[in-house]
Write a protein that holds these residues in place. Structure first.
Motif, PDB file in Angstrom:
ATOM      1  N   LEU A 150       0.831  -1.200   0.000  1.00 22.46           N
ATOM      2  CA  LEU A 150       0.000   0.000   0.000  1.00 22.46           C
ATOM      3  C   LEU A 150       0.870   1.256   0.000  1.00 22.46           C
ATOM      4  O   LEU A 150       0.617   2.204  -0.770  1.00 22.46           O
ATOM      5  CB  LEU A 150      -0.922  -0.010   1.225  1.00 22.46           C
ATOM      6  N   ALA A 151       1.911   1.268   0.826  1.00 16.33           N
ATOM      7  CA  ALA A 151       2.801   2.438   0.883  1.00 16.33           C
ATOM      8  C   ALA A 151       3.511   2.653  -0.448  1.00 16.33           C
ATOM      9  O   ALA A 151       3.612   3.785  -0.937  1.00 16.33           O
ATOM     10  CB  ALA A 151       3.812   2.250   2.012  1.00 16.33           C
ATOM     11  N   ALA A 152       3.993   1.561  -1.052  1.00 18.82           N
ATOM     12  CA  ALA A 152       4.716   1.681  -2.320  1.00 18.82           C
ATOM     13  C   ALA A 152       3.805   2.172  -3.430  1.00 18.82           C
ATOM     14  O   ALA A 152       4.198   3.002  -4.267  1.00 18.82           O
ATOM     15  CB  ALA A 152       5.340   0.329  -2.688  1.00 18.82           C
ATOM     16  N   MET A 153       2.565   1.667  -3.470  1.00 15.67           N
ATOM     17  CA  MET A 153       1.633   2.091  -4.520  1.00 15.67           C
ATOM     18  C   MET A 153       1.248   3.562  -4.350  1.00 15.67           C
ATOM     19  O   MET A 153       1.138   4.303  -5.336  1.00 15.67           O
ATOM     20  CB  MET A 153       0.391   1.199  -4.495  1.00 15.67           C
ATOM     21  N   LYS A 154       1.036   3.990  -3.108  1.00 14.03           N
ATOM     22  CA  LYS A 154       0.723   5.395  -2.882  1.00 14.03           C
ATOM     23  C   LYS A 154       1.935   6.275  -3.173  1.00 14.03           C
ATOM     24  O   LYS A 154       1.805   7.406  -3.662  1.00 14.03           O
ATOM     25  CB  LYS A 154       0.269   5.598  -1.432  1.00 14.03           C
ATOM     26  N   LEU A 155       3.126   5.753  -2.878  1.00 14.92           N
ATOM     27  CA  LEU A 155       4.352   6.475  -3.218  1.00 14.92           C
ATOM     28  C   LEU A 155       4.482   6.617  -4.727  1.00 14.92           C
ATOM     29  O   LEU A 155       4.831   7.681  -5.245  1.00 14.92           O
ATOM     30  CB  LEU A 155       5.551   5.729  -2.639  1.00 14.92           C
ATOM     31  N   MET A 156       4.164   5.542  -5.441  1.00 12.96           N
ATOM     32  CA  MET A 156       4.201   5.579  -6.907  1.00 12.96           C
ATOM     33  C   MET A 156       3.191   6.596  -7.448  1.00 12.96           C
ATOM     34  O   MET A 156       3.500   7.364  -8.372  1.00 12.96           O
ATOM     35  CB  MET A 156       3.878   4.177  -7.431  1.00 12.96           C
ATOM     36  N   THR A 157       1.979   6.620  -6.876  1.00 14.29           N
ATOM     37  CA  THR A 157       0.965   7.575  -7.329  1.00 14.29           C
ATOM     38  C   THR A 157       1.450   9.007  -7.117  1.00 14.29           C
ATOM     39  O   THR A 157       1.256   9.875  -7.986  1.00 14.29           O
ATOM     40  CB  THR A 157      -0.350   7.344  -6.561  1.00 14.29           C
ATOM     41  N   ILE A 210      12.909  10.648 -11.590  1.00 15.87           N
ATOM     42  CA  ILE A 210      11.571  10.182 -11.207  1.00 15.87           C
ATOM     43  C   ILE A 210      11.227   8.892 -11.954  1.00 15.87           C
ATOM     44  O   ILE A 210      10.645   7.950 -11.378  1.00 15.87           O
ATOM     45  CB  ILE A 210      10.525  11.273 -11.479  1.00 15.87           C
ATOM     46  N   GLU A 211      11.559   8.832 -13.238  1.00 14.89           N
ATOM     47  CA  GLU A 211      11.274   7.620 -14.015  1.00 14.89           C
ATOM     48  C   GLU A 211      12.017   6.425 -13.442  1.00 14.89           C
ATOM     49  O   GLU A 211      11.477   5.306 -13.395  1.00 14.89           O
ATOM     50  CB  GLU A 211      11.639   7.852 -15.483  1.00 14.89           C
ATOM     51  N   ASN A 212      13.268   6.641 -13.011  1.00 14.44           N
ATOM     52  CA  ASN A 212      14.017   5.542 -12.401  1.00 14.44           C
ATOM     53  C   ASN A 212      13.338   5.059 -11.117  1.00 14.44           C
ATOM     54  O   ASN A 212      13.255   3.854 -10.841  1.00 14.44           O
ATOM     55  CB  ASN A 212      15.448   5.986 -12.106  1.00 14.44           C
ATOM     56  N   MET A 213      12.877   6.027 -10.314  1.00 13.77           N
ATOM     57  CA  MET A 213      12.160   5.640  -9.090  1.00 13.77           C
ATOM     58  C   MET A 213      10.885   4.856  -9.419  1.00 13.77           C
ATOM     59  O   MET A 213      10.583   3.828  -8.782  1.00 13.77           O
ATOM     60  CB  MET A 213      11.795   6.891  -8.277  1.00 13.77           C
ATOM     61  N   MET A 214      10.119   5.342 -10.390  1.00 11.71           N
ATOM     62  CA  MET A 214       8.867   4.672 -10.747  1.00 11.71           C
ATOM     63  C   MET A 214       9.134   3.279 -11.307  1.00 11.71           C
ATOM     64  O   MET A 214       8.402   2.327 -11.002  1.00 11.71           O
ATOM     65  CB  MET A 214       8.074   5.525 -11.745  1.00 11.71           C
ATOM     66  N   ASN A 215      10.173   3.170 -12.114  1.00 13.20           N
ATOM     67  CA  ASN A 215      10.516   1.849 -12.652  1.00 13.20           C
ATOM     68  C   ASN A 215      10.899   0.885 -11.532  1.00 13.20           C
ATOM     69  O   ASN A 215      10.551  -0.300 -11.556  1.00 13.20           O
ATOM     70  CB  ASN A 215      11.661   1.966 -13.656  1.00 13.20           C
ATOM     71  N   ALA A 216      11.642   1.406 -10.553  1.00  7.48           N
ATOM     72  CA  ALA A 216      12.042   0.547  -9.441  1.00  7.48           C
ATOM     73  C   ALA A 216      10.821   0.056  -8.675  1.00  7.48           C
ATOM     74  O   ALA A 216      10.728  -1.124  -8.301  1.00  7.48           O
ATOM     75  CB  ALA A 216      12.983   1.313  -8.512  1.00  7.48           C
ATOM     76  N   ILE A 217       9.876   0.946  -8.421  1.00  7.42           N
ATOM     77  CA  ILE A 217       8.667   0.538  -7.692  1.00  7.42           C
ATOM     78  C   ILE A 217       7.817  -0.397  -8.536  1.00  7.42           C
ATOM     79  O   ILE A 217       7.313  -1.418  -8.052  1.00  7.42           O
ATOM     80  CB  ILE A 217       7.853   1.779  -7.271  1.00  7.42           C
ATOM     81  N   PHE A 218       7.660  -0.072  -9.812  1.00  5.95           N
ATOM     82  CA  PHE A 218       6.787  -0.885 -10.670  1.00  5.95           C
ATOM     83  C   PHE A 218       7.336  -2.301 -10.818  1.00  5.95           C
ATOM     84  O   PHE A 218       6.597  -3.285 -10.655  1.00  5.95           O
ATOM     85  CB  PHE A 218       6.653  -0.209 -12.035  1.00  5.95           C
ATOM     86  N   LYS A 219       8.619  -2.407 -11.113  1.00  8.16           N
ATOM     87  CA  LYS A 219       9.204  -3.734 -11.329  1.00  8.16           C
ATOM     88  C   LYS A 219       9.504  -4.459 -10.029  1.00  8.16           C
ATOM     89  O   LYS A 219       9.476  -5.692  -9.990  1.00  8.16           O
ATOM     90  CB  LYS A 219      10.485  -3.595 -12.160  1.00  8.16           C
ATOM     91  N   GLY A 220       9.782  -3.691  -8.975  1.00  7.61           N
ATOM     92  CA  GLY A 220      10.129  -4.334  -7.711  1.00  7.61           C
ATOM     93  C   GLY A 220       8.930  -4.687  -6.862  1.00  7.61           C
ATOM     94  O   GLY A 220       8.985  -5.622  -6.060  1.00  7.61           O
ATOM     95  N   VAL A 221       7.847  -3.945  -7.032  1.00  7.70           N
ATOM     96  CA  VAL A 221       6.681  -4.173  -6.183  1.00  7.70           C
ATOM     97  C   VAL A 221       5.460  -4.577  -7.010  1.00  7.70           C
ATOM     98  O   VAL A 221       4.899  -5.661  -6.829  1.00  7.70           O
ATOM     99  CB  VAL A 221       6.348  -2.921  -5.340  1.00  7.70           C
ATOM    100  N   PHE A 222       5.038  -3.723  -7.931  1.00  5.79           N
ATOM    101  CA  PHE A 222       3.776  -3.968  -8.630  1.00  5.79           C
ATOM    102  C   PHE A 222       3.770  -5.291  -9.376  1.00  5.79           C
ATOM    103  O   PHE A 222       2.815  -6.075  -9.269  1.00  5.79           O
ATOM    104  CB  PHE A 222       3.478  -2.815  -9.599  1.00  5.79           C
ATOM    105  N   GLU A 239      -6.105  -0.901  -8.331  1.00  5.62           N
ATOM    106  CA  GLU A 239      -6.707   0.412  -8.107  1.00  5.62           C
ATOM    107  C   GLU A 239      -5.715   1.523  -8.427  1.00  5.62           C
ATOM    108  O   GLU A 239      -6.069   2.521  -9.068  1.00  5.62           O
ATOM    109  CB  GLU A 239      -7.175   0.519  -6.659  1.00  5.62           C
ATOM    110  N   GLU A 240      -4.471   1.361  -8.014  1.00  6.16           N
ATOM    111  CA  GLU A 240      -3.482   2.417  -8.228  1.00  6.16           C
ATOM    112  C   GLU A 240      -3.052   2.521  -9.683  1.00  6.16           C
ATOM    113  O   GLU A 240      -2.864   3.625 -10.184  1.00  6.16           O
ATOM    114  CB  GLU A 240      -2.265   2.174  -7.329  1.00  6.16           C
ATOM    115  N   ILE A 241      -2.934   1.390 -10.378  1.00  5.65           N
ATOM    116  CA  ILE A 241      -2.515   1.491 -11.789  1.00  5.65           C
ATOM    117  C   ILE A 241      -3.608   2.177 -12.602  1.00  5.65           C
ATOM    118  O   ILE A 241      -3.337   2.875 -13.581  1.00  5.65           O
ATOM    119  CB  ILE A 241      -2.170   0.097 -12.380  1.00  5.65           C
ATOM    120  N   GLY A 242      -4.868   2.007 -12.181  1.00  8.37           N
ATOM    121  CA  GLY A 242      -5.941   2.746 -12.838  1.00  8.37           C
ATOM    122  C   GLY A 242      -5.790   4.242 -12.642  1.00  8.37           C
ATOM    123  O   GLY A 242      -6.057   5.035 -13.561  1.00  8.37           O
ATOM    124  N   ILE A 243      -5.353   4.647 -11.453  1.00  5.84           N
ATOM    125  CA  ILE A 243      -5.127   6.075 -11.189  1.00  5.84           C
ATOM    126  C   ILE A 243      -3.979   6.590 -12.033  1.00  5.84           C
ATOM    127  O   ILE A 243      -4.050   7.702 -12.590  1.00  5.84           O
ATOM    128  CB  ILE A 243      -4.847   6.279  -9.689  1.00  5.84           C
TER     129      ILE A 243
END
Length: 1155
Positions: A150-157, A210-222, A239-243
């Motif tokens: 939940l924290a990682a997805m909200k961080l990604m958003t 920012i893209e590097n951070m998002m890639n890290a969260i997406f590939k590491g968590v999502f 829910e978060e990927i829809g956002i």
């Protein structure tokens, strides 16, 4: 930890959302200042915040932070979890914990927002946080995994929002740079160009970060967690990927991200499928994004259509709403077949599904208006723009071929098509006015459908609640709804008070149309007849109703006329006298005509012809229909009906329909008389007259039970059951002791005839019931209707048993049919058993054993005493006994006396008939003990010994020595009584459960000493053996305390140990991993070719096939890492297992005893 203050305050105080945001900003500002002063201490504070929000009591020290890797820290924190705690903040119930979750999410958003201009680019803070959350999201502890995801997805958003702002700033900077560079050299500012170039470079570097951070969260968590074994975690990801796709469509709204939503629409859990649909709705709502959704729509459209039949109603509703958005974006996408799959859902019993389907139907067929209609918007009636729409609605209703459900169709479209459905003026014009030039008139079938739809719209507007079968009943209307209701009733009355007589005059010979039209006055505001000076239209309506009564003999039409008079005869309104006079004149004429016809019809020596019989029947039908809703006592109809019925008994040639309606009319006479003596101060003479009439009528009905005509017998039986029920001892309840003289108890002969009727007309094969359906048993609908009729007959008789109107032992003939007719009447018979057991457990048990004895005797009569005990007949009786035993439940103390009496009667029956060949041969009914043994498991241990002693009283010494096959029933029954004598766990458990024992409390360690059971004295054992048939079971013994070894508290494990090392938890104690299916879909271009992922098992009601494999080579190690939903335990394969899980053993939902 200063950050903890936010959640401490938000969970203990009722703050508004704006206050939570303000407090979050304040806490984040303080943390930023701390970070600027000493970033290690500040980050340690943030790390402990995430750890403790997961429910972990451990604390990461500065030493651990400096010298240990994230994986080591997580492993150390895992050991700090409380073994006995199954909850963590995100799963705890209560409003304060819901507030905690919203505060937690808001804090992360505020943290990124406040740090977006400097701190997040320092290559330290975000790297540390993302690394920690990625590690926690891969933990084997659910609390860590859930909270960190939940924290990682909200961080990604939050980062997506930052990236979007950076993109906008870059575009603005680029435009400013281009504008400055395009200026002529003299006006160009080189310093500004350099600043813009520098700014664009900084923005580009920030965006790359920012893209590097998002890639890290997406590939590491999502990528791992969107297919987690826990549905809540999967739902968070979707829910978060829809956002993300909706917020930053340029970067995320493409097939590489859409495919995850498409695949997850096949998830096993409705919660996750629901998140997929709501995410897609946000995308399809924006028509500017339609071009980017074309490939996705073509690939997953069929899946969305099939989800309209989802077993989860919430999912089905959202699927229909999504298809409505797809329809609005492009009508060509959905085929006619796709639309038809949604159309039929307007008839769904679940109202939200039906309403969503109604909106889809309206958008598809009714929302479009031709340009030519713009010029006739102000026209009314037949020329209004709604005229064609009303016709379309009629056509749709007829084509759907569900003509009995117009009310469902109207209710489905009520919210979205209110103006159309309330255009009663247009509907009235279509029925009364002649068609315009070139316009096709409505056919007879279409007119019937339009009248039915119009009636349903009027009922919906007047009653303001859904039809029967939808919703939970009437709700309290708001002030606005009440005003709308009153306005609609006024509009309805003003229009149809004038139009209804004209409609009745036009369709007076059509029974179906007239029946529907006559229901309209029930929804009138009758005061308007006076205030609007519409009395002449009321007179016209009464004349039309009178003409219809004279023209029709159809029961539905006549009852509709009767109800209309009842609705108009309201003493609160001034029109009452006018209507009452018209009604009295009509009844006077009908009563005089009936008496005159009856006198001619019953003349001795003359054979009545068919015309006379028809005249009597038609008049009797009219009187009966009116007597249903009106008190006709002053016309004294009992005498003429009694004369008619008595003549029918004497001569035996009375037409069946005349008898049926005479019985019904007399029944109404009795009921109106009862209502009269109940509501007013009645004299003793009134009670005696009613008592006499009621008993004479019951005798007449009893005579007609033996009539040759099945319809007459069914009518007599139904009325008899009603009368016996009404005039039973229940009539005195509620302080009506003065009605005691009316109490009527049927004698044994009447009870026997009622039971014989049930056995002859209910417990029959479907093919044998030819008379009751007029020889149309080949028609499936007729078979279903006949079955419903038989079920009603059986229910009427069983009601007499349940309310002790007839003797309970008459139920034996019903109970013995339980197995044979289980599919048709099993629910009725089982409910009757349950109710009779609540009334008298012992008598119910005696009735059950009596039914088995009857079946046993029938088998003896058919096969003789030398029957084969392996025959299907005997096996069927044993199976019935087993089913009966199951109905006694698990609490043996509650049924102890009943089971004891059952065994007593069974033993006496088995030894009742001695063998004529002498004592060396078994008693004739000895085989019944084989059936009786099915109930032995329901005996308590001490009662087994008592029954055994009672059995030995009937046995001789020679019988106990016999070992031949003919003596096997005795041996098996004796063994069943001796079995479990030393360890009767069942009896102990029953005793404990019935007293509400608290041994399941994990904190109380039960005694481990050996259980000692006190012996009963011989006098106690034999107490009930020496009694007569009215005996009671012995005094209940005190049940010994439960000290089973499985109840001992298991050894506590050390932090290094685990229950799940080698032996996995049983499936019933934890949520099973998802069952993934795979396909290899390589045919042409597809969303899944580049980066394929699994599809979760399809659980749709409409799905018939399996989902094919989308990826054969994916690594699914992360999918098998879940613990039970209620536990946060470690999982290590190298540890020794413990065979018992104390949580499962102490779970109150599980039984104590092994199965």
């Amino acid at each position: 930890c200063k950050i903890q203050q936010l959640f401490l305050h938000s969970s203990k105080t009722k703050k508004s959302y704006s206050r939570i945001i303000w407090y979050s900003c304040s806490v984040v500002d303080d943390w930023i200042e701390s970070y600027k002063h000493d970033r290690d201490i500040a980050l340690l504070d943030l790390i402990n915040f995430f750890i403790q929000c997961s429910g972990c009591k451990g604390v990461v020290t500065a030493e651990m932070f400096r010298h240990m890797q994230n994986s080591e820290i997580i492993r150390k924190m895992t050991e700090e979890f409380d073994e006995d705690s199954g909850d963590y903040p995100l799963t705890m119930a209560g409003p304060q914990w819901k507030k905690f979750k919203s505060s937690f999410c808001e804090f992360i958003g505020v943290l990124v927002r406040q740090c977006q201009y400097s701190i997040i680019y320092d290559e330290y803070m975000m790297d540390t946080v993302i690394s920690l959350l990625t590690g926690l999201s891969d933990s084997q502890v659910r609390a860590f995994r859930h909270t960190s995801t939940l924290a990682a997805m909200k961080l990604m958003t939050a980062l997506v929002n930052v990236a979007l702002n950076l993109s906008i700033n870059m575009d603005n900077t680029q435009r400013q740079y281009e504008a400055e560079r395009n200026k002529i050299i003299g006006k160009r500012a080189n310093d500004r160009l350099e600043l813009l170039l520098q700014k664009r470079k900084e923005l580009q570097e920030n965006q790359d970060e920012i893209e590097n951070m998002m890639n890290a969260i997406f590939k590491g968590v999502f990528v791992h967690r969107y297919r987690d074994a826990i549905a809540e975690i999967r739902a968070i990801c979707i829910e978060e990927i829809g956002i993300w796709m909706k917020m930053y469509s340029d970067a995320f709204l493409n097939d590489s991200y859409l495919k995850y939503v498409g695949w997850t629409m096949h998830d096993k859990q409705g919660e996750v499928r629901l998140k997929c649909l709501t995410a897609l709705q946000g995308l399809y709502y924006n028509k500017e994004l339609n071009s980017k959704l074309e490939l996705f729509t073509s690939r997953f459209k069929d899946r969305i259509v099939s989800m309209t039949l989802d077993k989860e109603y919430d999912v089905a509703v959202q699927a229909i709403k999504l298809l409505t958005l797809v329809l609005q974006s492009s009508e060509e996408v959905l085929t006619a077949e796709d639309c038809e799959n949604v159309y039929h859902l307007v008839y769904s019993a679940h109202r939200p599904v039906a309403v969503a389907a109604g909106e889809f139907l309206y958008k598809k067929l009714f929302s479009r208006r031709d340009p030519e209609d713009d010029g006739i918007l102000k026209r009314r009636g037949r020329q209004s723009p709604n005229a064609n729409l009303v016709k379309t609605l009629v056509f749709f209703f007829l084509e759907s071929e569900l003509h009995e459900h117009a009310a469902y169709l109207v209710d489905s479209m009520w919210d979205c098509a209110t103006d159309l459905l309330k255009d009663w003026e247009c509907m009235n014009s279509l029925l009364l006015e002649e068609p315009l030039n070139g316009e096709e008139p409505l056919t007879d079938r279409q007119e019937s459908a339009l009248i039915e739809i119009m009636l349903c719209t009027i009922r919906q507007a007047a009653e303001c609640h859904p039809p029967v079968g939808r919703g939970t009943g009437k709700r309290v209307l708001t002030a606005k709804e009440k005003k709308t209701q009153l306005d609609d009733r006024t509009k309805i009355t003003e229009l149809f008070a004038v139009a209804l007589p004209q409609l009745l005059a036009k369709y007076s010979v059509d029974a179906e149309k007239v029946t529907n039209l006559l229901q309209l006055p029930q929804y009138f505001d009758l005061e308007i007849y006076t205030t609007g000076r519409l009395e002449k239209h009321l007179d016209a309506l009464l004349r039309q109703i009178r003409d219809i009564v004279e023209k029709h003999t159809d029961i539905d039409v006549l009852e509709a006329c009767s109800k209309t008079y009842h609705a108009l005869c309201n003493e609160e309104f001034t029109i009452f006298n006018r209507v009452d006079i018209a009604r009295s004149q009509l009844i006077d004429e009908l009563a005089d005509k009936f008496n005159r016809l009856l006198e001619d019809f019953l003349q001795e020596g003359e054979e009545p012809d068919e015309d006379d019989a028809y005249q009597v029947l038609s008049t009797l039908k009219r009187i009966t229909a009116f007597h249903n809703a009106h008190d006709l006592s002053r016309w004294d109809l009992f005498g003429c009906n009694y004369k008619l019925l008595k003549t029918g008994i004497e001569n035996g040639d009375m037409p069946e329909q005349i008898v049926i309606h005479a019985l019904q009319c007399t029944h109404y006479v009795i009921l109106w008389q009862l209502a009269k003596v109940t509501e007013s101060s009645s004299t003793k003479e009134d009670l005696l007259r009613l008592k006499k009439q009621m008993r004479v009528f019951c005798q007449i009905c009893q005579h007609y039970l033996t009539n040759v005509n099945t319809a007459v017998k069914e009518q007599a039986f139904t009325i008899l059951c009603d009368v016996l029920m009404i005039f039973s001892h229940q009539i005195m309840t509620g302080g009506r002791d003065m009605l005691e003289p009316l109490v009527y108890t049927p004698d044994s002969s009447l009870q026997s005839e009622l039971l014989s009727f049930i056995l002859d007309h209910v417990f029959i094969d479907q093919d044998d019931d030819n008379n009751s359906a007029d020889g149309q048993q080949d028609d499936e609908a007729s078979k279903i209707e006949a079955l419903h009729k038989r079920r009603n007959l059986l229910a009427a008789f069983c009601k007499l048993i349940v309310y002790t109107v007839v003797e309970m032992n008459t139920a034996a003939d019903i109970f013995k049919q339980y197995m044979k007719y289980y599919n048709d009447y099993g629910d009725i018979i089982k409910e009757t058993m349950s109710k009779t057991r609540q009334i008298d457990k012992i008598q119910c048990a005696k009735t059950l054993i009596l039914s088995l004895q009857q079946l046993f005797n029938e088998m003896i009569q058919e096969n003789g005493y030398n029957f084969d005990r392996s025959s299907p007949t005997f096996s069927g009786i044993k199976e019935l006994a087993r089913r009966f035993a199951l109905t006694f439940g698990l609490d043996q103390l509650k049924t102890r006396e009943a089971i004891a009496m059952l065994h007593k009667d069974g033993i006496e029956f088995a030894f009742k008939e001695p063998n004529p060949q002498g004592e060396s041969h078994p008693p004739l009914n000895l085989a019944f003990l084989d059936i009786l043994s099915e109930f032995s498991s329901k005996l308590l241990r001490q009662d087994k010994r008592t029954v055994y002693v009672y059995l030995e009283k009937f046995m001789t010494f020679q019988m106990s020595l016999r070992r031949e096959d003919v003596w096997l029933p005795l041996m098996s029954y004796r063994n069943s009584l001796l079995a479990g004598g030393d360890d009767d766990t069942m009896s102990v458990i029953s005793g404990i459960s019935s007293r509400g024992s608290t041994v399941r409390n994990k904190k109380t360690k039960p005694a481990t000493g050996k259980r000692k059971v006190p012996e009963e004295s011989s006098s106690s054992d034999s107490m009930w053996l020496n009694r007569e048939q009215t005996m009671h079971t012995p005094v209940m013994m005190q049940t010994p305390q439960l000290t089973s070894t499985i109840m001992r508290e298991p050894k506590r494990l050390r932090p290094e140990e685990s229950y799940m090392g080698v032996y996995p938890m049983q499936p019933e104690h934890h949520q099973a991993p998802l069952d993934y299916k795979y396909v290899d879909d390589r045919r042409g271009t597809s969303l899944m070719e580049d980066d394929e992922e699994p599809i979760v098992e399809d659980v749709m009601m409409s799905s018939e096939g399996r989902i094919e494999d989308l990826n054969e080579g994916m690594d699914f190690d992360t999918m098998d890492i879940d613990l039970p939903p209620s536990k946060n335990r470690r999982e290590r394969t190298e540890l020794k297992p413990d065979f018992f899980d104390p949580a499962s053993i102490m779970d109150e939902s599980l039984p104590f005893f092994p199965t």
